[in-house]
Design a protein around this motif. Structure first.
Motif, PDB file in Angstrom:
ATOM      1  N   VAL A   1     -30.660   0.211 -16.203  1.00  0.00           N
ATOM      2  CA  VAL A   1     -29.307   0.270 -16.753  1.00  0.00           C
ATOM      3  C   VAL A   1     -28.336   0.286 -15.583  1.00  0.00           C
ATOM      4  O   VAL A   1     -28.373   1.197 -14.751  1.00  0.00           O
ATOM      5  N   ILE A   2     -27.495  -0.730 -15.508  1.00  0.00           N
ATOM      6  CA  ILE A   2     -26.515  -0.806 -14.423  1.00  0.00           C
ATOM      7  C   ILE A   2     -25.206  -0.192 -14.908  1.00  0.00           C
ATOM      8  O   ILE A   2     -24.544  -0.730 -15.791  1.00  0.00           O
ATOM      9  N   GLY A   3     -24.864   0.954 -14.336  1.00  0.00           N
ATOM     10  CA  GLY A   3     -23.649   1.660 -14.735  1.00  0.00           C
ATOM     11  C   GLY A   3     -23.973   2.968 -15.415  1.00  0.00           C
ATOM     12  O   GLY A   3     -24.578   2.983 -16.487  1.00  0.00           O
ATOM     13  N   GLY A   4     -23.555   4.082 -14.802  1.00  0.00           N
ATOM     14  CA  GLY A   4     -23.889   5.395 -15.331  1.00  0.00           C
ATOM     15  C   GLY A   4     -22.748   6.067 -16.054  1.00  0.00           C
ATOM     16  O   GLY A   4     -22.597   7.289 -15.980  1.00  0.00           O
ATOM     17  N   GLY A   5     -21.926   5.284 -16.760  1.00  0.00           N
ATOM     18  CA  GLY A   5     -20.856   5.863 -17.557  1.00  0.00           C
ATOM     19  C   GLY A   5     -21.350   6.292 -18.929  1.00  0.00           C
ATOM     20  O   GLY A   5     -22.552   6.454 -19.154  1.00  0.00           O
ATOM     21  N   ALA A   6     -20.418   6.466 -19.863  1.00  0.00           N
ATOM     22  CA  ALA A   6     -20.774   6.927 -21.201  1.00  0.00           C
ATOM     23  C   ALA A   6     -21.740   5.968 -21.883  1.00  0.00           C
ATOM     24  O   ALA A   6     -22.781   6.383 -22.410  1.00  0.00           O
ATOM     25  N   ALA A   7     -21.433   4.670 -21.871  1.00  0.00           N
ATOM     26  CA  ALA A   7     -22.300   3.685 -22.517  1.00  0.00           C
ATOM     27  C   ALA A   7     -23.643   3.583 -21.808  1.00  0.00           C
ATOM     28  O   ALA A   7     -24.696   3.485 -22.452  1.00  0.00           O
ATOM     29  N   GLY A   8     -23.612   3.604 -20.479  1.00  0.00           N
ATOM     30  CA  GLY A   8     -24.851   3.485 -19.721  1.00  0.00           C
ATOM     31  C   GLY A   8     -25.790   4.652 -19.945  1.00  0.00           C
ATOM     32  O   GLY A   8     -27.000   4.482 -20.113  1.00  0.00           O
TER      33      GLY A   8
ATOM     34  N   VAL B   1     -21.654  10.643  -8.889  1.00  0.00           N
ATOM     35  CA  VAL B   1     -21.663  11.430 -10.128  1.00  0.00           C
ATOM     36  C   VAL B   1     -21.669  10.498 -11.326  1.00  0.00           C
ATOM     37  O   VAL B   1     -20.699   9.773 -11.542  1.00  0.00           O
ATOM     38  N   PRO B   2     -22.745  10.476 -12.107  1.00  0.00           N
ATOM     39  CA  PRO B   2     -22.726   9.655 -13.321  1.00  0.00           C
ATOM     40  C   PRO B   2     -21.735  10.223 -14.334  1.00  0.00           C
ATOM     41  O   PRO B   2     -21.532  11.434 -14.408  1.00  0.00           O
ATOM     42  N   GLY B   3     -21.094   9.334 -15.078  1.00  0.00           N
ATOM     43  CA  GLY B   3     -20.165   9.771 -16.115  1.00  0.00           C
ATOM     44  C   GLY B   3     -18.833  10.281 -15.595  1.00  0.00           C
ATOM     45  O   GLY B   3     -18.137  11.019 -16.288  1.00  0.00           O
ATOM     46  N   LYS B   4     -18.429   9.850 -14.413  1.00  0.00           N
ATOM     47  CA  LYS B   4     -17.196  10.377 -13.818  1.00  0.00           C
ATOM     48  C   LYS B   4     -15.973  10.069 -14.669  1.00  0.00           C
ATOM     49  O   LYS B   4     -15.058  10.889 -14.800  1.00  0.00           O
ATOM     50  N   LYS B   5     -15.949   8.882 -15.294  1.00  0.00           N
ATOM     51  CA  LYS B   5     -14.778   8.504 -16.092  1.00  0.00           C
ATOM     52  C   LYS B   5     -14.624   9.394 -17.327  1.00  0.00           C
ATOM     53  O   LYS B   5     -13.517   9.591 -17.837  1.00  0.00           O
ATOM     54  N   ILE B   6     -15.743   9.953 -17.801  1.00  0.00           N
ATOM     55  CA  ILE B   6     -15.688  10.858 -18.955  1.00  0.00           C
ATOM     56  C   ILE B   6     -14.761  12.035 -18.670  1.00  0.00           C
ATOM     57  O   ILE B   6     -14.078  12.541 -19.567  1.00  0.00           O
TER      58      ILE B   6
ATOM     59  N   VAL C   1     -19.465  17.778 -21.378  1.00  0.00           N
ATOM     60  CA  VAL C   1     -20.071  16.583 -21.977  1.00  0.00           C
ATOM     61  C   VAL C   1     -20.811  15.788 -20.911  1.00  0.00           C
ATOM     62  O   VAL C   1     -21.961  15.380 -21.089  1.00  0.00           O
ATOM     63  N   ARG C   2     -20.147  15.578 -19.789  1.00  0.00           N
ATOM     64  CA  ARG C   2     -20.775  14.824 -18.700  1.00  0.00           C
ATOM     65  C   ARG C   2     -22.058  15.487 -18.232  1.00  0.00           C
ATOM     66  O   ARG C   2     -23.094  14.839 -18.061  1.00  0.00           O
ATOM     67  N   MET C   3     -21.998  16.789 -18.036  1.00  0.00           N
ATOM     68  CA  MET C   3     -23.162  17.519 -17.531  1.00  0.00           C
ATOM     69  C   MET C   3     -24.307  17.517 -18.549  1.00  0.00           C
ATOM     70  O   MET C   3     -25.481  17.360 -18.179  1.00  0.00           O
ATOM     71  N   ALA C   4     -23.975  17.680 -19.823  1.00  0.00           N
ATOM     72  CA  ALA C   4     -25.014  17.683 -20.859  1.00  0.00           C
ATOM     73  C   ALA C   4     -25.728  16.341 -20.927  1.00  0.00           C
ATOM     74  O   ALA C   4     -26.951  16.278 -21.101  1.00  0.00           O
ATOM     75  N   LEU C   5     -24.974  15.248 -20.781  1.00  0.00           N
ATOM     76  CA  LEU C   5     -25.587  13.912 -20.795  1.00  0.00           C
ATOM     77  C   LEU C   5     -26.515  13.723 -19.589  1.00  0.00           C
ATOM     78  O   LEU C   5     -27.619  13.186 -19.718  1.00  0.00           O
ATOM     79  N   GLU C   6     -26.066  14.179 -18.426  1.00  0.00           N
ATOM     80  CA  GLU C   6     -26.913  14.042 -17.233  1.00  0.00           C
ATOM     81  C   GLU C   6     -28.177  14.892 -17.364  1.00  0.00           C
ATOM     82  O   GLU C   6     -29.284  14.440 -17.026  1.00  0.00           O
ATOM     83  N   MET C   7     -28.032  16.098 -17.888  1.00  0.00           N
ATOM     84  CA  MET C   7     -29.210  16.958 -18.054  1.00  0.00           C
ATOM     85  C   MET C   7     -30.174  16.369 -19.080  1.00  0.00           C
ATOM     86  O   MET C   7     -31.399  16.453 -18.912  1.00  0.00           O
ATOM     87  N   GLU C   8     -29.632  15.738 -20.121  1.00  0.00           N
ATOM     88  CA  GLU C   8     -30.499  15.120 -21.124  1.00  0.00           C
ATOM     89  C   GLU C   8     -31.230  13.918 -20.534  1.00  0.00           C
ATOM     90  O   GLU C   8     -32.396  13.664 -20.866  1.00  0.00           O
TER      91      GLU C   8
ATOM     92  N   LYS D   1     -10.627   4.449  -9.879  1.00  0.00           N
ATOM     93  CA  LYS D   1     -11.052   5.638  -9.131  1.00  0.00           C
ATOM     94  C   LYS D   1     -12.353   6.211  -9.679  1.00  0.00           C
ATOM     95  O   LYS D   1     -13.083   6.903  -8.981  1.00  0.00           O
ATOM     96  N   SER D   2     -12.642   5.906 -10.952  1.00  0.00           N
ATOM     97  CA  SER D   2     -13.858   6.430 -11.570  1.00  0.00           C
ATOM     98  C   SER D   2     -15.069   5.559 -11.258  1.00  0.00           C
ATOM     99  O   SER D   2     -16.190   5.896 -11.625  1.00  0.00           O
ATOM    100  N   GLY D   3     -14.841   4.416 -10.592  1.00  0.00           N
ATOM    101  CA  GLY D   3     -15.938   3.502 -10.287  1.00  0.00           C
ATOM    102  C   GLY D   3     -15.899   2.223 -11.085  1.00  0.00           C
ATOM    103  O   GLY D   3     -16.694   1.299 -10.839  1.00  0.00           O
ATOM    104  N   SER D   4     -14.976   2.120 -12.043  1.00  0.00           N
ATOM    105  CA  SER D   4     -14.851   0.902 -12.852  1.00  0.00           C
ATOM    106  C   SER D   4     -14.029  -0.122 -12.079  1.00  0.00           C
ATOM    107  O   SER D   4     -12.813  -0.207 -12.226  1.00  0.00           O
TER     108      SER D   4
END
Length: 414
Positions: free
Chosen positions: A5-12, A34-39, A113-120, A171-174
């Motif tokens: 999966v290329i891109g560690g945002g919400a969709a990724g 940091v994955p999900g930074k834009k979140i 939310v970001r942290m919970a997604l990364e932990m999951e 700034k979020s990587g997008s």
């Protein structure tokens, strides 16, 4: 089955979690640290996860039919259930439209939310490879993909989900780098445009109103025909207009301007009253305040900073007695109070906007978001030609499209 999966945002992250749940081996390639930074920036830091009154027809772009169908499989309720399952209970809160449809985590912290997604992701054995900025995506002989980073690292995969986002909020990587990867495999783009952001106006009185906030009904006029309306608090800036109702219309504005249409935002500062009713009210005020300065005529109707602008545009001197204001002056004032025009020159650039309008078109992806140009390549999130209004629409598309792409990519071929 190895899926990258290329891109560690919400969709990724949602795509990675869904594929991992189906027992695929998943590697999540995140360009930043940091994955999900834009979140973290969504919902003013509170993370507007979805919308209980979500209406698929409010999305813009060629993938509206895709969104409508996919939301039946993974929609609002499935999103609420998912976050409850990973330890993020939700709460509905009041929106700018006055209802309680906008959904946030109960703690009102996007960081949770970001942290919970990364932990999951870690719990489901998704390998997160950080600081991997993909610059090359190739399909090799035999059908496997090879992804190369800007520092020469390579990752191989049987299938790839491209969820690298758009160009908004770089700034979020997008940064739009995902577009080049898609184009390299035969795709085309609906020109990416900034959306959910402020607009630039050429109105001569704009700078005089800078810093002011006022409730108004906004009418979007394209070539002098009204195409949409929004109500809410407008922020007047030295370059134009901002605020949620402006954001809601900005995606449409960007598309219309790109098509060389003339666009104007017309503000009704006293919605609910007709011009005739306002003229009668102003006439009564003129009588009651006949010995007072003319500027007091609008006292209590609009913010005081607006009065000089409205009087100048109506041709009424500010320091004469109210009794000296002619009837035609009242008519001009009423017209401005109900239809103050702001010709729009542009939507502000991607740095100031939250979402990208445009991207991979519907003609190049199947209903399960697989590429029609390249078998084994899937898309999710903002890279696709779909964007929605404020209020959880764009994050809902991230969850829905991520789920759809992750599920389809992990399915064994017959």
């Amino acid at each position: 089955m190895k899926i990258a999966v290329i891109g560690g945002g919400a969709a990724g992250m949602m795509a990675a979690l869904t594929a991992a749940e189906a027992d695929a081996e998943v590697e999540l390639l995140e360009a930043g640290t940091v994955p999900g930074k834009k979140i973290l920036s969504t919902g003013n830091g509170r993370c507007n996860l979805t919308n209980l009154a979500l209406d698929p027809s409010l999305y813009q772009g060629s993938l509206r039919r895709h969104a409508s169908l996919l939301l039946r499989e993974f929609g609002v309720q499935e999103t609420l259930d998912f976050f409850e399952k990973i330890g993020i209970p939700t709460v509905a809160a009041g929106s700018a439209r006055g209802n309680d449809a906008w959904v946030y985590p109960s703690c009102k912290e996007a960081s949770a939310v970001r942290m919970a997604l990364e932990m999951e992701c870690e719990r489901r054995k998704v390998r997160i490879r950080k600081e991997f900025r993909a610059v090359s995506l190739k399909k090799k002989q035999g059908g496997r993909f090879e992804i190369t980073s800007d520092n020469g690292q390579t990752v191989g995969a049987d299938r790839v989900i491209l969820a690298a986002g758009g160009k908004a909020f770089p700034k979020s990587g997008s940064d739009g780098s995902g577009y080049a990867l898609a184009v390299s495999l035969g795709h085309h783009l609906v020109s990416p445009l900034p959306a959910l952001g402020p607009v630039v106006s050429s109105a001569p009185y704009g700078k005089k109103l800078a810093g002011l906030r006022a409730e108004a009904l906004l009418s979007l006029q394209v070539d002098e025909a009204e195409t949409a309306r929004e109500y809410g608090e407008v922020q007047f800036t030295d370059y134009g207009l901002s605020g949620i109702p402006v954001f809601q219309l900005s995606g449409r504005i960007a598309r219309e301007l790109a098509a060389d249409h003339r666009v104007t935002l017309v503000l009704d500062l006293l919605p609910g009253k007709t011009e005739q009713e306002i003229v009668l009210d102003l006439a009564e005020r003129r009588l009651r305040r006949r010995e007072r300065e003319s500027g007091t005529l609008l006292l209590g109707l609009v913010p005081s900073k607006m009065v000089p602008v409205l009087f100048q545009e109506s041709g009424i001197p500010l320091h004469v007695p109210c009794s000296a204001i002619p009837q035609e002056g009242l008519a001009h004032l009423a017209e401005l109070l109900t239809s103050l025009p702001f010709p729009i020159a542009s939507v502000r650039d991607f740095d100031a906007c939250q979402v990208t309008s445009g991207g991979i078109p519907a003609t190049e992806v199947s209903l399960n978001l697989e590429s029609i140009k390249c078998v084994g390549l899937f898309f999710a999130g903002e890279i696709l030609d779909l964007d929605g209004p404020c209020g959880g629409y764009n994050l809902q598309w991230a969850w829905t499209s991520g789920y759809a792409a992750g599920k389809a990519a992990s399915r064994e071929t017959e």
